[in-house]
Enzyme design. Sequence first.
Site, PDB file in Angstrom:
ATOM      1  N   LYS A  26       9.327 -22.996 -57.562  1.00  0.00           N
ATOM      2  CA  LYS A  26       8.232 -22.393 -57.108  1.00  0.00           C
ATOM      3  C   LYS A  26       7.352 -20.783 -57.134  1.00  0.00           C
ATOM      4  O   LYS A  26       8.830 -19.790 -56.537  1.00  0.00           O
ATOM      5  CB  LYS A  26       7.489 -23.249 -55.663  1.00  0.00           C
ATOM      6  CG  LYS A  26       8.471 -22.853 -55.009  1.00  0.00           C
ATOM      7  CD  LYS A  26       7.779 -23.135 -53.563  1.00  0.00           C
ATOM      8  CE  LYS A  26       9.135 -23.261 -52.529  1.00  0.00           C
ATOM      9  NZ  LYS A  26       8.391 -21.776 -51.911  1.00  0.00           N
ATOM     10  N   LYS A  83      11.946 -22.332 -48.287  1.00  0.00           N
ATOM     11  CA  LYS A  83      12.207 -21.159 -48.615  1.00  0.00           C
ATOM     12  C   LYS A  83      10.325 -20.575 -48.638  1.00  0.00           C
ATOM     13  O   LYS A  83       9.277 -21.112 -48.204  1.00  0.00           O
ATOM     14  CB  LYS A  83      11.957 -21.606 -50.602  1.00  0.00           C
ATOM     15  CG  LYS A  83      13.467 -21.978 -50.731  1.00  0.00           C
ATOM     16  CD  LYS A  83      14.281 -21.374 -49.908  1.00  0.00           C
ATOM     17  CE  LYS A  83      16.075 -21.975 -50.686  1.00  0.00           C
ATOM     18  NZ  LYS A  83      16.104 -22.783 -49.582  1.00  0.00           N
ATOM     19  N   ASP A  84      10.550 -19.409 -48.640  1.00  0.00           N
ATOM     20  CA  ASP A  84       9.724 -18.165 -48.905  1.00  0.00           C
ATOM     21  C   ASP A  84       8.502 -18.325 -49.632  1.00  0.00           C
ATOM     22  O   ASP A  84       8.226 -18.924 -50.813  1.00  0.00           O
ATOM     23  CB  ASP A  84       9.992 -17.158 -49.235  1.00  0.00           C
ATOM     24  CG  ASP A  84      10.825 -16.292 -47.420  1.00  0.00           C
ATOM     25  OD1 ASP A  84      10.527 -16.035 -47.016  1.00  0.00           O
ATOM     26  OD2 ASP A  84      12.149 -16.230 -48.768  1.00  0.00           O
ATOM     27  N   LYS A  85       6.957 -18.300 -49.084  1.00  0.00           N
ATOM     28  CA  LYS A  85       6.548 -17.950 -49.718  1.00  0.00           C
ATOM     29  C   LYS A  85       5.968 -17.511 -51.025  1.00  0.00           C
ATOM     30  O   LYS A  85       5.637 -16.885 -51.994  1.00  0.00           O
ATOM     31  CB  LYS A  85       4.529 -18.329 -49.069  1.00  0.00           C
ATOM     32  CG  LYS A  85       3.603 -18.469 -49.984  1.00  0.00           C
ATOM     33  CD  LYS A  85       2.295 -18.277 -49.207  1.00  0.00           C
ATOM     34  CE  LYS A  85       0.883 -18.425 -49.623  1.00  0.00           C
ATOM     35  NZ  LYS A  85      -0.518 -18.087 -48.560  1.00  0.00           N
TER      36      LYS A  85
END
Length: 357
Positions: free
Chosen positions: A56, A85-87
């Site tokens: 993603k 998880k990070d954006k």
Amino acid sequence: MIPDLTFDFDRYPYLCADLRGTGGRIRGENRDFQVEEVPAYTPSGEGEHLYLFVEKEGLTTRAVFEFIRDALAIPEAGIGVAGLKDKRALTRQWISIPAKYGGRVKGLEGLPGVRVLEQGLHTNKLRIGHLRGNRFRILIRDVAVQDAKSLAETVLRRLEAQGVPNYFGPQRFGIGGLNPQKGYELVSRGKGRGNPWLKKFLIASLQSLLFNDWLALRLKRGLYDRVVRGDVAKKHDSGGEFVVVDPELENPRAARLEISAMGPLYGKKYFEAEAEARALEDEILARYALRREQFAARKGARRVIRFPLTEWSVNEDPQGIWISFFLPKGAYATAVLREVMKTNPEAGEVEADEGEA
């Protein structure tokens, strides 16, 4: 007067304070910050759960989770993840769904920024913590020195030998670093009314600030890579925990990064330190006029003071330098980057932490 409880990464000491930093900035683009989850186990090939290895970009894990729930009509209780998880990153992680919904997987790529890279059956649903750690590949742009690659390698060699200070990163403390103050108000006045999840989150932010202060205190006093009498220590190879009775006997192991002291995340049930180690914890509590009993609503835990740095490398790029490394679960990449850059790598870029990944 109670000291300021606002989180400020710049107030904490560096392990490599004697080594120059590269400066620079991260997350110029999403793909500058790449994270790949390393699972605790891989799909066995049979079972009632379908594991999806998902890439993603520019999305939180929660956003993908909600798309699976809402757009693909898969019940929330059946969806599992091992980490969040990070954006602002390009990330790859495992997500599990009930195998009976396997025919809907193709619809996941209807969410822009998402690709399904692999899939396989397994016997259990994924749950938070079902991972070994994460591999990071991060571009530091606009480095401030000519010899950035050499400087970064020198710092990473030191961290490999002595471990990385296991500070909680800025994501843990909210916009402006204000969440610990809100957590302090909650523990000071009692439970009160309000959203239980939010109260838990804010108190966890205060616990994290107290841990960071404890870690900083030990660094300043030369107790980072040593243990004292009464410390709760962790064995890095097995994960076993024990109370230190004889520091002289144990400190050669600490020097070799075989064991490390563990700090408190206060609560009703956690491994209590004793003697000199407990006095250090009391010193931090007294700084904020706090008592252990005020955290009785939280479960409590221990967090190790440092973590091993492995699989690291540095490569030059026309835009700066790429740094790659592996971190165990629960560790923050910012703890590594701040030592390399000698700045707060997330300054002005902080988003709320969804949890430990």
